[in-house]
Design a protein around this motif. Structure first.
Motif, PDB file in Angstrom:
ATOM      1  N   HIS A   1      20.297  23.422  11.757  1.00 35.57           N
ATOM      2  CA  HIS A   1      20.368  22.724  10.479  1.00 35.57           C
ATOM      3  C   HIS A   1      19.203  21.746  10.325  1.00 35.57           C
ATOM      4  O   HIS A   1      18.652  21.585   9.235  1.00 35.57           O
ATOM      5  N   GLY A   2      18.824  21.089  11.440  1.00 28.47           N
ATOM      6  CA  GLY A   2      17.692  20.175  11.400  1.00 28.47           C
ATOM      7  C   GLY A   2      16.406  20.893  11.052  1.00 28.47           C
ATOM      8  O   GLY A   2      15.597  20.387  10.259  1.00 28.47           O
ATOM      9  N   ALA A   3      16.221  22.074  11.636  1.00 30.18           N
ATOM     10  CA  ALA A   3      15.031  22.871  11.325  1.00 30.18           C
ATOM     11  C   ALA A   3      15.024  23.279   9.855  1.00 30.18           C
ATOM     12  O   ALA A   3      13.981  23.239   9.188  1.00 30.18           O
ATOM     13  N   LYS A   4      16.187  23.644   9.327  1.00 27.19           N
ATOM     14  CA  LYS A   4      16.279  24.027   7.911  1.00 27.19           C
ATOM     15  C   LYS A   4      15.942  22.843   7.006  1.00 27.19           C
ATOM     16  O   LYS A   4      15.207  22.982   6.027  1.00 27.19           O
ATOM     17  N   SER A   5      16.486  21.675   7.342  1.00 27.35           N
ATOM     18  CA  SER A   5      16.294  20.499   6.494  1.00 27.35           C
ATOM     19  C   SER A   5      14.843  20.060   6.442  1.00 27.35           C
ATOM     20  O   SER A   5      14.419  19.415   5.481  1.00 27.35           O
ATOM     21  N   ARG A   6      14.070  20.406   7.463  1.00 20.95           N
ATOM     22  CA  ARG A   6      12.662  20.023   7.491  1.00 20.95           C
ATOM     23  C   ARG A   6      11.746  21.199   7.161  1.00 20.95           C
ATOM     24  O   ARG A   6      10.544  21.163   7.429  1.00 20.95           O
ATOM     25  N   GLY A   7      12.323  22.248   6.600  1.00 19.14           N
ATOM     26  CA  GLY A   7      11.527  23.398   6.204  1.00 19.14           C
ATOM     27  C   GLY A   7      10.933  24.155   7.364  1.00 19.14           C
ATOM     28  O   GLY A   7       9.900  24.800   7.232  1.00 19.14           O
TER      29      GLY A   7
ATOM     30  N   GLY B   1       5.661  12.161  22.981  1.00 21.89           N
ATOM     31  CA  GLY B   1       5.633  10.768  22.596  1.00 21.89           C
ATOM     32  C   GLY B   1       7.009  10.396  22.064  1.00 21.89           C
ATOM     33  O   GLY B   1       8.031  10.903  22.529  1.00 21.89           O
ATOM     34  N   PHE B   2       7.052   9.543  21.046  1.00 18.20           N
ATOM     35  CA  PHE B   2       8.323   9.066  20.511  1.00 18.20           C
ATOM     36  C   PHE B   2       8.974  10.163  19.672  1.00 18.20           C
ATOM     37  O   PHE B   2       8.392  10.651  18.708  1.00 18.20           O
ATOM     38  N   VAL B   3      10.202  10.557  20.062  1.00 13.15           N
ATOM     39  CA  VAL B   3      10.926  11.630  19.391  1.00 13.15           C
ATOM     40  C   VAL B   3      12.240  11.080  18.850  1.00 13.15           C
ATOM     41  O   VAL B   3      12.928  10.304  19.521  1.00 13.15           O
ATOM     42  N   LYS B   4      12.603  11.477  17.654  1.00 12.64           N
ATOM     43  CA  LYS B   4      13.878  11.057  17.081  1.00 12.64           C
ATOM     44  C   LYS B   4      15.004  11.894  17.677  1.00 12.64           C
ATOM     45  O   LYS B   4      15.286  12.996  17.235  1.00 12.64           O
ATOM     46  N   THR B   5      15.607  11.362  18.711  1.00 13.68           N
ATOM     47  CA  THR B   5      16.758  11.992  19.367  1.00 13.68           C
ATOM     48  C   THR B   5      17.801  10.903  19.585  1.00 13.68           C
ATOM     49  O   THR B   5      17.680   9.792  19.098  1.00 13.68           O
TER      50      THR B   5
ATOM     51  N   ALA C   1      21.170  20.553  27.562  1.00 19.20           N
ATOM     52  CA  ALA C   1      21.107  21.343  26.322  1.00 19.20           C
ATOM     53  C   ALA C   1      22.103  20.898  25.255  1.00 19.20           C
ATOM     54  O   ALA C   1      22.175  21.521  24.201  1.00 19.20           O
ATOM     55  N   SER C   2      22.837  19.820  25.483  1.00 24.34           N
ATOM     56  CA  SER C   2      23.893  19.456  24.541  1.00 24.34           C
ATOM     57  C   SER C   2      23.433  18.490  23.456  1.00 24.34           C
ATOM     58  O   SER C   2      24.268  17.996  22.681  1.00 24.34           O
ATOM     59  N   SER C   3      22.139  18.218  23.389  1.00 31.24           N
ATOM     60  CA  SER C   3      21.640  17.338  22.330  1.00 31.24           C
ATOM     61  C   SER C   3      20.125  17.415  22.257  1.00 31.24           C
ATOM     62  O   SER C   3      19.463  17.965  23.143  1.00 31.24           O
ATOM     63  N   GLY C   4      19.572  16.855  21.185  1.00 33.16           N
ATOM     64  CA  GLY C   4      18.153  16.600  21.064  1.00 33.16           C
ATOM     65  C   GLY C   4      17.224  17.742  21.405  1.00 33.16           C
ATOM     66  O   GLY C   4      17.345  18.868  20.908  1.00 33.16           O
ATOM     67  N   ILE C   5      16.266  17.430  22.267  1.00 32.19           N
ATOM     68  CA  ILE C   5      15.222  18.385  22.629  1.00 32.19           C
ATOM     69  C   ILE C   5      15.807  19.619  23.299  1.00 32.19           C
ATOM     70  O   ILE C   5      15.397  20.752  23.014  1.00 32.19           O
ATOM     71  N   GLY C   6      16.764  19.433  24.198  1.00 32.54           N
ATOM     72  CA  GLY C   6      17.361  20.576  24.891  1.00 32.54           C
ATOM     73  C   GLY C   6      18.028  21.547  23.940  1.00 32.54           C
ATOM     74  O   GLY C   6      17.908  22.772  24.087  1.00 32.54           O
ATOM     75  N   ALA C   7      18.739  21.023  22.941  1.00 32.87           N
ATOM     76  CA  ALA C   7      19.393  21.887  21.957  1.00 32.87           C
ATOM     77  C   ALA C   7      18.354  22.608  21.098  1.00 32.87           C
ATOM     78  O   ALA C   7      18.523  23.788  20.773  1.00 32.87           O
ATOM     79  N   ALA C   8      17.275  21.909  20.740  1.00 35.11           N
ATOM     80  CA  ALA C   8      16.231  22.535  19.925  1.00 35.11           C
ATOM     81  C   ALA C   8      15.527  23.655  20.689  1.00 35.11           C
ATOM     82  O   ALA C   8      15.230  24.714  20.130  1.00 35.11           O
TER      83      ALA C   8
ATOM     84  N   PHE D   1      10.121  15.188  15.932  1.00 37.21           N
ATOM     85  CA  PHE D   1      11.479  15.717  15.910  1.00 37.21           C
ATOM     86  C   PHE D   1      11.650  16.695  17.076  1.00 37.21           C
ATOM     87  O   PHE D   1      10.656  17.228  17.595  1.00 37.21           O
ATOM     88  N   PRO D   2      12.877  16.929  17.504  1.00 37.70           N
ATOM     89  CA  PRO D   2      13.094  17.809  18.664  1.00 37.70           C
ATOM     90  C   PRO D   2      12.422  19.172  18.546  1.00 37.70           C
ATOM     91  O   PRO D   2      11.900  19.699  19.529  1.00 37.70           O
ATOM     92  N   GLU D   3      12.399  19.746  17.329  1.00 36.67           N
ATOM     93  CA  GLU D   3      11.790  21.073  17.190  1.00 36.67           C
ATOM     94  C   GLU D   3      10.289  21.049  17.438  1.00 36.67           C
ATOM     95  O   GLU D   3       9.700  22.082  17.779  1.00 36.67           O
ATOM     96  N   ASP D   4       9.650  19.883  17.272  1.00 41.92           N
ATOM     97  CA  ASP D   4       8.226  19.787  17.586  1.00 41.92           C
ATOM     98  C   ASP D   4       7.982  20.013  19.069  1.00 41.92           C
ATOM     99  O   ASP D   4       6.991  20.645  19.464  1.00 41.92           O
ATOM    100  N   ILE D   5       8.879  19.502  19.887  1.00 45.13           N
ATOM    101  CA  ILE D   5       8.750  19.683  21.336  1.00 45.13           C
ATOM    102  C   ILE D   5       9.133  21.105  21.725  1.00 45.13           C
ATOM    103  O   ILE D   5       8.517  21.714  22.603  1.00 45.13           O
ATOM    104  N   ALA D   6      10.137  21.643  21.051  1.00 45.58           N
ATOM    105  CA  ALA D   6      10.502  23.042  21.302  1.00 45.58           C
ATOM    106  C   ALA D   6       9.341  23.968  20.975  1.00 45.58           C
ATOM    107  O   ALA D   6       9.084  24.942  21.692  1.00 45.58           O
ATOM    108  N   ASP D   7       8.605  23.671  19.901  1.00 50.70           N
ATOM    109  CA  ASP D   7       7.409  24.464  19.555  1.00 50.70           C
ATOM    110  C   ASP D   7       6.415  24.461  20.711  1.00 50.70           C
ATOM    111  O   ASP D   7       5.819  25.496  21.040  1.00 50.70           O
TER     112      ASP D   7
END
Length: 266
Positions: A52-58, A205-209, A14-21, A233-239
């Motif tokens: 912040h990443g979620a905010k920056s991507r609306g 698939g390919f995720v920017k992490t 949970a300390s980065s990327g998909i886990g944090a999202a 992006f990580p939030e796509d996988i969290a969705d």
């Protein structure tokens, strides 16, 4: 997600990327999250970065309810004692977990003819053995407490659905194929015991992490690769994870593949 409000989820890696999202989105939906990583002190910052990443991507919306509570705990999933200690802490302090997200994963090039054995063992320990130990402990906890609506989610990979494009990825691909086999075995276990706990695989698939950035031979080229390659992006996988766990009791998402538009592999 209403039925999960104030219940407990455990998220590994949970300390980065998909886990944090995933942790961030669960918290925003009122779920109490025990976030596990080798470096617990990095978890809160990583979750804030996910916000912040979620905010920056609306992609940010104000929570519709009181957010869940974050419990950051140090846990190396290659060490069984760490896993057992984490589950004991959850039992003693929160009663037990109702959701397990097996997100911790390790990958990279590991040629089959000259990679050191320790590298392979470490990858297998994280991706397969650690995942299996966490799953065993979570399911035993659910059954002991009479939880019949729990959910286990394995974060797999697109490489778990195809033969490797490059020989150097064969060991990593083998671990992700194993994750899908383990999920099917768990599903059969639940069916045989007439248990309503669900198991889902989410294969990105390919995720920017930080995954590519941490590969020794790719670090310098990471940004160039992101710029030239369709990616998620990580939030796509969290969705996708939240979609799986938010299904009605009679619906189970067995396997979901999430790819960016235009991705050519596999």
């Amino acid at each position: 997600m209403q039925r999960w409000v104030n219940r407990v989820a455990m998220v590994t890696g949970a300390s980065s990327g998909i886990g944090a999202a995933i942790t961030y989105q669960l918290l925003d939906n009122g779920v109490n999250v025990v976030a596990l990583a080798r470096r617990a002190e990095q978890i809160e910052e990583a979750v804030n970065n996910a916000k912040h990443g979620a905010k920056s991507r609306g992609r940010y919306q104000e929570p519709s309810r009181t957010p869940g509570k974050l419990h950051a705990r140090a846990c190396d999933v290659t060490k069984e004692d760490d896993i057992l200690a984490a589950f004991k802490w959850v039992k003693d302090n929160l009663g037990g977990a109702d959701i397990l997200i097996n997100n911790a994963g390790l990958g990279g090039d590991s040629p089959l003819t000259d990679t050191k054995t320790d590298v392979w063992k470490h990858m297998l320990d994280v991706n397969v053995v650690g995942l299996s130990v966490c799953t065993r402990e979570a399911v035993q906890s659910m059954r002991a407490r009479g939880v019949d609506d729990g959910h286990v989610v394995h974060i797999c990979s697109i490489v778990g659905h195809a033969l490797p494009a490059r020989s150097e990825m064969a060991m990593y691909g083998a671990t992700k194929h194993a994750v899908r086999v383990l999920a099917e075995g768990l599903r059969k276990d639940f069916n045989a015991s007439n248990n309503k706990i669900k198991i889902s695989c989410v294969s990105p698939g390919f995720v920017k992490t930080g995954f590519v950035d941490n590969l020794p031979n790719m670090k310098a080229k990471a940004q160039e690769l992101y710029d030239s390659t369709p990616h998620l992006f990580p939030e796509d996988i969290a969705d996708a994870v939240l979609y799986c766990i938010d299904t009605p009791p009679h619906v189970q998402i067995q396997d979901i593949i999430v790819k960016p538009v235009g991705e050519k592999y596999p």
